[in-house]
Design a protein around this motif. Structure first.
Motif, mmCIF file in Angstrom:
data_model
loop_
_atom_site.group_PDB
_atom_site.id
_atom_site.type_symbol
_atom_site.label_atom_id
_atom_site.label_comp_id
_atom_site.label_asym_id
_atom_site.label_seq_id
_atom_site.Cartn_x
_atom_site.Cartn_y
_atom_site.Cartn_z
ATOM 1 N N ILE A 380 -4.151 -3.032 -2.633
ATOM 2 C CA ILE A 380 -3.497 -3.071 -1.325
ATOM 3 C C ILE A 380 -3.240 -1.663 -0.802
ATOM 4 O O ILE A 380 -3.113 -0.710 -1.588
ATOM 5 C CB ILE A 380 -2.176 -3.888 -1.355
ATOM 6 N N GLU A 381 -3.170 -1.561 0.508
ATOM 7 C CA GLU A 381 -2.922 -0.269 1.159
ATOM 8 C C GLU A 381 -1.419 -0.005 1.187
ATOM 9 O O GLU A 381 -0.634 -0.894 1.526
ATOM 10 C CB GLU A 381 -3.481 -0.294 2.579
ATOM 11 N N VAL A 382 -1.022 1.206 0.815
ATOM 12 C CA VAL A 382 0.398 1.555 0.717
ATOM 13 C C VAL A 382 0.659 2.866 1.455
ATOM 14 O O VAL A 382 -0.088 3.840 1.313
ATOM 15 C CB VAL A 382 0.819 1.695 -0.771
ATOM 16 N N SER A 398 3.842 -1.560 1.694
ATOM 17 C CA SER A 398 2.596 -2.172 2.146
ATOM 18 C C SER A 398 2.812 -2.726 3.557
ATOM 19 O O SER A 398 3.937 -2.698 4.082
ATOM 20 C CB SER A 398 2.198 -3.306 1.198
#
Length: 440
Positions: A380-382, A398
């Protein structure tokens, strides 16, 4: 020598933006700003006056700074914001240590107000509508995200809520002024903009004669360096197909909708002067999930509203279990004077109200634990927000998490990220609603 001014801003993000504008006005007028109100000549408490716990927090902060004033560490103590607007007569009477009390309509003239306070006790309560909707801001958030207020006030008249009384009627900003501010914030380094108002979904109804949030979102998505656009405080009655289609289609809009539903019992919602019931709200949640795959649904609920029976509460608890909200907060009803609900019969005992809220939150924690476990194994993008010295790892948010109200993603990284950097994290485990992983 310039007078040094510091502020403590309490309550919601909307009040935080007001505080940022106040500080910019003072800076532009030649005052020196202090990051710590306790080290300033003039300490301003930008208060919240929404519910009992928030009011108490504001009073505690005023009393703490009053002690520093008594010790000679600060010279003047000023109260602004919602508590000042709501309790204009009582504040100086009950808190004689305060040197100035200013309603929200005085925000645009705060420099003159502070100068007056240096001479003698001053209070000022112009019409609420005089409060500026936009202007320069001294940002209190890190540069990589910022709140963007698109409207002020509220016309919904929920029976438990004092906001229309404190903030006045609904007033939208023009799309041009919002876009101009958004572009400036992005140029300043904001990767994420978070749209806020008392009710974002009614944006534009007063200016353009129609719900215009979808059009505003399309416009803001054209800003090149903007990465995430988040929308908070959507009212369920005003969720249009156009809005859902826009949120589904625009890549920059995070798939996250904050819908303060407050309850699921039709009887209680009617008493709250809100529309809908369990069936219609469940259908709306299903519709949102169908239109926006992988959406994060967040809501807030109230337990112990006057007349809430065990059957009403059970209906609410079953609704929470059925819908499986990704994010949820639940609060015990606060009986606020001069609101219609405060006069209703069948007020509920404090212990019962709080116990019901605890039961809802216990159930929600179990739901969030299970949802967190579903993230394990995913990338996931953080958005990187800092380094935790105790856990010896980095942390961030996120797209599923709004600042200050939702969880965190903790991650280890061989290559040190910078604050505000968007990184990809492989999730290894979920503990207590937070995620833990490794930077890819």
């Amino acid at each position: 020598m310039a007078i040094k001014v510091g502020m403590v801003s309490l309550g919601c993000a909307k009040n935080q933006v007001d505080g940022e504008m106040l500080m910019a006005s003072l800076k532009n007028a030649g005052f020196e700003l202090s990051d710590d109100a306790a080290l300033a000549d003039v300490a301003i408490v930008n208060t919240c006056g929404f519910i009992e716990s928030a009011k108490q927090e504001s009073i505690d902060e005023i009393l703490e700074l009053a002690t520093l004033k008594k010790e000679g560490r600060i010279k003047k103590l000023v109260v602004t914001g919602c508590l000042a607007e709501r309790y204009r007569e009582e504040i100086h009477k009950e808190l004689p240590e305060v040197d100035g009390v200013f309603g929200i309509g005085a925000n645009g003239d705060i420099a003159a107000c502070i100068e007056s306070v240096m001479e003698d006790f001053t209070e000022c309560f112009p019409e609420k509508e005089k409060m500026p909707l936009c202007g320069d801001r001294e940002l209190s958030t890190p540069s990589y995200f910022a709140y963007l207020k698109i409207a002020e006030g509220c016309d919904n008249r929920c029976t438990y809520c004092a906001i229309p009384m404190i903030r006045g009627g609904y007033r939208s900003r023009t799309m041009e002024s919002i876009e101009e501010e958004a572009r400036a914030l992005v140029e300043n380094g904001a990767k994420e903009l978070i749209l806020i108002a008392q009710d974002t979904t009614r944006y534009g109804i007063d200016l353009y004669g129609e719900y215009s949030l979808a059009k505003l979102l399309r416009r803001l998505c054209k800003i090149e360096k903007l990465h995430w656009l988040r929308v908070l405080y959507c009212y369920p009655d005003a969720i249009t197909d156009e809005l859902l289609d826009t949120m589904a289609e625009e890549e920059k809009i995070v798939k996250y909708i904050d819908l303060p539903l407050q309850h699921a019992s039709g009887k209680i919602l009617k008493a709250m002067n809100r529309r809908g019931d369990r069936q219609s709200l469940t259908a709306l949640m299903q519709k949102i999930r169908e239109k926006i795959p992988n959406v994060t649904l967040r809501t807030t609920l109230i337990t112990g509203f006057p007349g809430e029976t065990e059957e009403d509460f059970t209906e609410l608890a079953e609704f929470v279990k059925d819908v499986q909200f990704e994010r949820l907060g639940c609060f015990a009803y606060s009986q606020e004077e001069n609101t219609p609900a405060a006069e209703l019969p069948d007020q509920i005992d404090e212990d019962v109200k709080n116990h019901r809220a605890e039961l809802i939150m216990d159930a929600q924690m179990n739901i969030m634990d299970r949802l967190g476990e579903k993230q394990v194994g995913r990338d996931i993008e953080v958005l990187t927000e800092g380094f935790d010295r105790y856990a010896e790892c980095w942390f961030g948010r996120s797209a599923m998490d709004a600042p200050d109200i939702d969880g965190k993603v903790f991650f280890s990284a061989e290559k040190k990220p910078y604050l505000g950097q968007l990184v990809t994290v492989h999730i290894d485990e979920a503990i207590d609603c937070d995620l833990f992983g490794t930077r890819v």
